[in-house]
Design a protein around this motif. Structure first.
Motif, short mmCIF file in Angstrom:
data_model
loop_
_atom_site.label_atom_id
_atom_site.label_comp_id
_atom_site.label_asym_id
_atom_site.label_seq_id
_atom_site.Cartn_x
_atom_site.Cartn_y
_atom_site.Cartn_z
N ALA A 1 -3.89 -16.78 2.80
CA ALA A 1 -4.22 -16.90 4.23
C ALA A 1 -3.17 -16.21 5.10
N GLY A 2 -1.94 -16.10 4.59
CA GLY A 2 -0.86 -15.50 5.38
C GLY A 2 -0.58 -14.05 5.02
N LEU A 3 -1.55 -13.39 4.38
CA LEU A 3 -1.34 -12.02 3.91
C LEU A 3 -0.93 -11.08 5.03
N GLU A 4 -1.66 -11.12 6.15
CA GLU A 4 -1.42 -10.12 7.20
C GLU A 4 -0.02 -10.24 7.81
N PRO A 5 0.42 -11.45 8.23
CA PRO A 5 1.79 -11.51 8.77
C PRO A 5 2.85 -11.14 7.75
N ALA A 6 2.63 -11.51 6.48
CA ALA A 6 3.62 -11.14 5.46
C ALA A 6 3.68 -9.62 5.31
N LEU A 7 2.51 -8.99 5.35
CA LEU A 7 2.45 -7.53 5.23
C LEU A 7 3.10 -6.86 6.44
N ASP A 8 2.82 -7.41 7.63
CA ASP A 8 3.41 -6.84 8.85
C ASP A 8 4.93 -6.87 8.78
N ALA A 9 5.48 -7.98 8.27
CA ALA A 9 6.93 -8.10 8.20
C ALA A 9 7.52 -7.03 7.29
N LEU A 10 6.84 -6.76 6.18
CA LEU A 10 7.33 -5.72 5.26
C LEU A 10 7.17 -4.33 5.87
N LEU A 11 6.05 -4.10 6.56
CA LEU A 11 5.82 -2.77 7.15
C LEU A 11 6.82 -2.48 8.27
N ALA A 12 7.28 -3.55 8.93
CA ALA A 12 8.24 -3.34 10.02
C ALA A 12 9.52 -2.72 9.50
N GLU A 13 9.81 -2.93 8.21
CA GLU A 13 11.04 -2.37 7.62
C GLU A 13 10.77 -1.09 6.84
N ALA A 14 9.50 -0.66 6.78
CA ALA A 14 9.15 0.47 5.92
C ALA A 14 9.62 1.79 6.53
N ARG A 15 9.84 2.77 5.66
CA ARG A 15 10.26 4.11 6.09
C ARG A 15 9.24 5.14 5.62
N MET A 16 9.36 6.35 6.10
CA MET A 16 8.46 7.42 5.66
C MET A 16 8.55 7.60 4.15
N GLY A 17 7.44 8.00 3.56
CA GLY A 17 7.43 8.27 2.13
C GLY A 17 7.02 7.08 1.30
N LEU A 18 6.54 6.03 1.95
CA LEU A 18 6.10 4.83 1.24
C LEU A 18 4.76 5.07 0.54
N GLN A 19 4.68 4.63 -0.71
CA GLN A 19 3.40 4.61 -1.42
C GLN A 19 3.00 3.15 -1.64
N VAL A 20 1.72 2.85 -1.43
CA VAL A 20 1.27 1.46 -1.52
C VAL A 20 0.24 1.34 -2.63
N HIS A 21 0.37 0.29 -3.43
CA HIS A 21 -0.55 -0.02 -4.52
C HIS A 21 -1.12 -1.40 -4.28
N VAL A 22 -2.45 -1.50 -4.20
CA VAL A 22 -3.10 -2.78 -3.93
C VAL A 22 -4.04 -3.09 -5.10
N ALA A 23 -3.98 -4.32 -5.62
CA ALA A 23 -4.83 -4.68 -6.75
C ALA A 23 -5.32 -6.10 -6.59
N GLY A 24 -6.62 -6.28 -6.90
CA GLY A 24 -7.15 -7.64 -6.85
C GLY A 24 -8.60 -7.66 -6.44
N SER A 25 -9.00 -8.73 -5.75
CA SER A 25 -10.38 -8.90 -5.34
C SER A 25 -10.74 -7.91 -4.23
N GLU A 26 -12.06 -7.72 -4.02
CA GLU A 26 -12.53 -6.87 -2.90
C GLU A 26 -11.95 -7.38 -1.58
N GLY A 27 -11.87 -8.71 -1.45
CA GLY A 27 -11.39 -9.29 -0.20
C GLY A 27 -9.93 -8.96 0.05
N LEU A 28 -9.10 -9.11 -0.98
CA LEU A 28 -7.68 -8.79 -0.82
C LEU A 28 -7.51 -7.31 -0.50
N ILE A 29 -8.21 -6.45 -1.24
CA ILE A 29 -8.07 -5.01 -1.01
C ILE A 29 -8.54 -4.65 0.40
N GLY A 30 -9.68 -5.20 0.79
CA GLY A 30 -10.22 -4.89 2.12
C GLY A 30 -9.26 -5.28 3.22
#
Lengths: 346, 199
Positions: free
Chosen positions: B82-111
């Motif tokens: 349920a807290g995926l989006e805020p957790a992701l936002d916190a990580l993206l706030a520290e991200a730099r150029m050149g980031l590659q992202v890998h997502v795996a799981g259900s259609e819902g999580l990926i979407g």
């Protein structure tokens, strides 16, 4: 030219109607007795006097009523008009294109006075007289795309061009044939066409995209598309399908001539000079079958086209359930005589 | 010029999910739920040198947390789904150029994850996804706009407006959802028996 604007509605009592002159200038979309997809593009550089192709943005007797209908739809669902943040400049491009075109093509109805960035826009049919600063959003009551498309017939998709593709990143969509801007916004050309049968396998979208990405400023292009709509309804969106869906099942042999409409889209394509976006107006024309058959060539031809249309296309266009009724009705106006080439009445 | 996605595996707006592959990057972000964690383990197995540059975000991954931790990522963050989006936002706030992202799981999580990544401005080409787990879909009702998670039947009942919706073959990456459309709009009350969504 003098234009009288109809008092009419596109919902409720459906008082929409075409004058005899409007029927004669209806953009009948079939140039032969059969239909299949094609990349049917041609230059949009005018056309026969009085035809819908003559002016850059055609204004007809339905103008005022269509703008009233758009305002109703927007009041009910503001998300029919959306623009992603990077499309602001393209919105100004579109405003300029329409204001310049309409004021030159219809000087009695629209006037544009430019003094540097200070512009005065007069729209007589809608009673608008506004002065604003070009490229300054704060000087208009809406964003530039919404402002000008509340005053222009037809839906407008405004496309961004990047990464070798076109992206549906802004639009004013209130008279659509069953597609949702709110769902499709941000999609590329192939993605937003995903529900269309056959065309991808035929290579239609690849060729159309290649053509559209090469449209240049001052050389707009156009094509016609078509579907069928029960009742003269502009808002046949997926959002409101529960409202208009039941009407599709209201046809009988007695009322079909009056209630079944051929819906034709005049699609035009314009390169926008500052943003390099592509404006994609989708202008909707509606004509009842009983009005279509007043042109004998059109009655004969429409019968043959609908009779021979593959079922998957009739399904996609949403009228398979009514196809037998339509064919039976039109058959009465087809004596088997040959038809002349081209779309024009004989 | 780009080419349309192949249609043999579905319609043109449907994302293609492929096995995750390491790509040159300054840093990697790996996101998974419990079903998807095995795909991250396979990626870590194939390219262990990636892990010191990798942040792992696990959403309700349960017993898989320890297995991923054992692959020694630079950082591992756990979050309830349920807290995926805020957790992701916190990580993206520290991200730099050149980031590659890998997502795996259900259609819902990926979407959900891909929609958030795109909204944050990541290029689509920097995001890979691999579907693991149930074929349940994330749906948006085109009428009332309610998003429904983990839909396993077609038609389904919209939790927002109560209409019976069929699954139209159309997917929005921005919403991370398939489109649900009223199935009995023309013939109110005539709703066919739901069938299980297979893929």
């Amino acid at each position: 030219m003098t234009l009288t604007f109809n008092k009419e509605s596109f919902r409720g009592d459906y008082s929409y109607h075409n004058s005899p002159a409007a029927i004669r200038r209806f953009p009948f979309p079939f140039d032969r007795d059969e239909y299949m997809y094609s990349v049917n593009m041609e230059p949009h550089k005018g056309g026969r006097d009085g035809s819908v192709f003559q002016r850059r943005f055609d204004v007809d007797e339905h103008y005022v009523a269509e703008m009233e209908d758009r305002a109703i739809t927007l009041a009910r669902d503001p998300m029919r008009c959306q623009s992603l943040p990077h499309m602001r400049l393209a919105g100004w491009d579109l405003l300029e294109l329409i204001m310049v075109s309409k004021s030159e093509d219809y000087p009695d109805l629209f006037q544009l006075t430019r003094d540097g960035d200070r512009w005065r826009w007069v729209n007589k049919p809608l009673g608008i007289d506004d002065t604003f600063t070009f490229l300054d959003d704060a000087t208009l009551p809406h964003g530039p795309m919404e402002y000008i498309t509340r005053q222009t017939q037809g839906d407008f998709a405004v496309l961004d061009q990047r990464e070798g593709n076109l992206w549906m990143d802004a639009g004013m969509i209130t008279s659509q044939a069953d597609w949702s801007l709110d769902f499709d916004i941000g999609m590329n050309f192939f993605e937003w066409h995903a529900p269309v049968p056959r065309a991808a396998e035929m290579g239609i979208f690849q060729r159309a995209l290649k053509f559209l990405m090469n449209v240049q400023v001052d050389t707009p292009a156009r094509r016609l598309n078509w579907t069928m709509t029960v009742n003269p309804r502009l808002d046949t969106s997926p959002e409101t399908y529960p409202e208009w869906g039941p009407e599709k099942r209201s046809l009988t042999p007695d009322n079909i001539g009056e209630k079944q409409y051929l819906r034709v889209e005049l699609q035009t394509f314009w390169r926008l000079p500052r943003s390099n976006g592509l404006a994609f107006p989708i202008r909707c024309y509606l004509c009842s079958l009983q009005d279509i058959v007043t042109v004998p060539k059109w009655g004969r031809r429409l019968h043959r086209v609908i009779r021979d249309l593959p079922d998957d296309l009739a399904t996609y266009k949403g009228f398979l359930v009514n196809k037998p009724l339509i064919v039976d009705y039109l058959a009465r106006f087809d004596d088997g005589a040959p038809t002349s080439p081209g779309i024009w009445p004989d | 010029m780009s080419t349309p996605p192949p249609t043999s595996t579905g319609f043109a707006s449907r994302p293609l999910h492929a096995p995750l592959l390491a790509r040159p990057c300054t840093a990697a972000l790996m996101i998974a739920d419990e079903a998807g964690a095995s795909a991250l383990l396979a990626l870590a197995e194939a390219t262990p040198e990636l892990m010191p540059r990798t942040t792992v975000l696990l959403a309700d991954a349960g017993v898989m947390n320890a297995a991923l931790r054992a692959r020694a990522p630079a950082r591992l963050v756990e979050t309830p789904l349920a807290g995926l989006e805020p957790a992701l936002d916190a990580l993206l706030a520290e991200a730099r150029m050149g980031l590659q992202v890998h997502v795996a799981g259900s259609e819902g999580l990926i979407g959900r994850a891909v929609a958030r990544l795109l909204a944050a401005g990541l290029p689509l080409g920097a995001i890979q996804s691999e579907h693991r787990g149930s074929p349940a879909r994330r749906m948006q009702c085109v009428h009332c706009k309610t998003i429904a998670e983990d839909i396993t039947t077609d038609p389904y009942t919209c939790p927002g407006c109560g209409r019976a919706l069929y699954v139209r073959e159309h997917f929005s990456r921005r919403l991370g959802a398939f489109q649900g459309v009223c199935i009995d709009a023309e013939t109110p009350g005539e709703v066919p028996e739901p069938v299980e969504i297979q893929s």
